[in-house]
Write a protein that holds these residues in place. Sequence first.
Motif, PDB file in Angstrom:
ATOM      1  N   PRO A 245       0.806  -1.228   0.000  1.00 39.91           N
ATOM      2  CA  PRO A 245       0.000   0.000   0.000  1.00 39.91           C
ATOM      3  C   PRO A 245       0.835   1.273   0.000  1.00 39.91           C
ATOM      4  O   PRO A 245       0.383   2.306  -0.508  1.00 39.91           O
ATOM      5  N   VAL A 246       2.045   1.224   0.539  1.00 40.34           N
ATOM      6  CA  VAL A 246       2.901   2.407   0.515  1.00 40.34           C
ATOM      7  C   VAL A 246       3.325   2.701  -0.925  1.00 40.34           C
ATOM      8  O   VAL A 246       3.286   3.855  -1.380  1.00 40.34           O
ATOM      9  N   GLU A 247       3.739   1.666  -1.654  1.00 34.34           N
ATOM     10  CA  GLU A 247       4.106   1.842  -3.057  1.00 34.34           C
ATOM     11  C   GLU A 247       2.889   2.280  -3.875  1.00 34.34           C
ATOM     12  O   GLU A 247       3.005   3.100  -4.784  1.00 34.34           O
ATOM     13  N   ALA A 248       1.727   1.734  -3.531  1.00 30.11           N
ATOM     14  CA  ALA A 248       0.502   2.149  -4.213  1.00 30.11           C
ATOM     15  C   ALA A 248       0.249   3.640  -4.012  1.00 30.11           C
ATOM     16  O   ALA A 248      -0.064   4.367  -4.964  1.00 30.11           O
ATOM     17  N   TYR A 249       0.404   4.096  -2.770  1.00 26.43           N
ATOM     18  CA  TYR A 249       0.159   5.513  -2.467  1.00 26.43           C
ATOM     19  C   TYR A 249       1.142   6.398  -3.238  1.00 26.43           C
ATOM     20  O   TYR A 249       0.788   7.482  -3.701  1.00 26.43           O
ATOM     21  N   LYS A 250       2.363   5.917  -3.377  1.00 26.05           N
ATOM     22  CA  LYS A 250       3.360   6.644  -4.168  1.00 26.05           C
ATOM     23  C   LYS A 250       2.870   6.856  -5.596  1.00 26.05           C
ATOM     24  O   LYS A 250       2.915   7.984  -6.130  1.00 26.05           O
ATOM     25  N   TRP A 251       2.391   5.783  -6.238  1.00 25.89           N
ATOM     26  CA  TRP A 251       1.967   5.897  -7.633  1.00 25.89           C
ATOM     27  C   TRP A 251       0.687   6.711  -7.769  1.00 25.89           C
ATOM     28  O   TRP A 251       0.508   7.443  -8.744  1.00 25.89           O
ATOM     29  N   PHE A 252      -0.211   6.617  -6.783  1.00 26.20           N
ATOM     30  CA  PHE A 252      -1.399   7.469  -6.821  1.00 26.20           C
ATOM     31  C   PHE A 252      -0.995   8.945  -6.723  1.00 26.20           C
ATOM     32  O   PHE A 252      -1.569   9.805  -7.387  1.00 26.20           O
ATOM     33  N   THR A 253       0.003   9.213  -5.894  1.00 20.61           N
ATOM     34  CA  THR A 253       0.496  10.589  -5.764  1.00 20.61           C
ATOM     35  C   THR A 253       1.066  11.099  -7.082  1.00 20.61           C
ATOM     36  O   THR A 253       0.772  12.218  -7.516  1.00 20.61           O
ATOM     37  N   LEU A 254       1.861  10.265  -7.731  1.00 24.41           N
ATOM     38  CA  LEU A 254       2.462  10.669  -9.005  1.00 24.41           C
ATOM     39  C   LEU A 254       1.403  10.831 -10.090  1.00 24.41           C
ATOM     40  O   LEU A 254       1.485  11.740 -10.918  1.00 24.41           O
ATOM     41  N   ALA A 255       0.394   9.949 -10.089  1.00 18.74           N
ATOM     42  CA  ALA A 255      -0.689  10.078 -11.061  1.00 18.74           C
ATOM     43  C   ALA A 255      -1.462  11.372 -10.846  1.00 18.74           C
ATOM     44  O   ALA A 255      -1.812  12.074 -11.807  1.00 18.74           O
TER      45      ALA A 255
END
Length: 323
Positions: A245-255
């Motif tokens: 979920p941390v990596e997921a949050y990273k990609w959501f932030t970048l998106a």
Amino acid sequence: MQVMVMSPASAVLGLALLLLLPGRLPAEGGFTLDTAQAAAAKGDPQAAYFLGKQYAHGQGVPQDYAKAAEYFRQAASQGYALAQNDLGAFYAKGLGVKQDDETAVQWYRRAAEQGDPLAEYSLGHDYAIGRGVSKDMSEALKWYRKAAEQNQPDALATLGDLYFFGDQGLKLDYQAALKYYSNAVVQGRLDCLNNLGLAYESGGTNKNPALALKCFRDAVRRGDGRAMMNLGRMYEAGTGVDRDPVEAYKWFTLALRRGILVAKRYQEALNGTSPLSHAHLTPEQIAEAMRRADSYAQEVAQGTAKVSAAENGAAIAEKPAAQ
């Protein structure tokens, strides 16, 4: 929640003046400006087309769309398919001639009936949107398919969208979508990587999370915000990759930074601010995700970014035949 896709309407490039691409120049002839002018004066259509391109590009002569249109017309009137297509595009855009959609369609049709793939695609697109001709999806699909049989990239991408969405009278068919998207990518439409990933993710008997993940990563390397969104979903759900979920949050932030606003909903589901929250990242985890996002953005700016050290190569293992 929703996934990030490209609609059929946005996937269709329309008339982006592909006629101006160097790849559309005639391969034979070996003309110079002087020899082309002499040959065109004697009625050589290929020489006239060459001169039309030179004036359209402004190569060796001042750019002059009116003169380009004159030379295209000279070649087109003698049945030269490339010139017919390009003259159609000039009428579609009003370059050097008065804008006229019906006349554009007439020239596209002449070129398409000779098998010019770009004209086939353009004619199909005009039928699809009812520009210069009555809207007719049956005719549109006929011309799209003819163009796709010659691996015309935009026709492949458009058919991929139509089959992926089950749109315009076509039944949803993931296998067909995969074939068209894959071939479109091979032909240079790298913007189809995101939708190709979605087709692998959703693809019924062809479902392949590993290839979906690979497509999203390849698209992310090219800066596709939709793919960042979808890569985040994969990490959030643990689809094709260990759940993170941390990596997921990273990609959501970048998106989100790329303007993919729905990513905010995914962030809220992870940080506990949404009624749909199913996971609650700690402040420390959110800070780590933001640190990763900032680090990735900095690496992109420096040209050193890597989506995954373990993932290399293209998303497409082989080139499938157009359907």
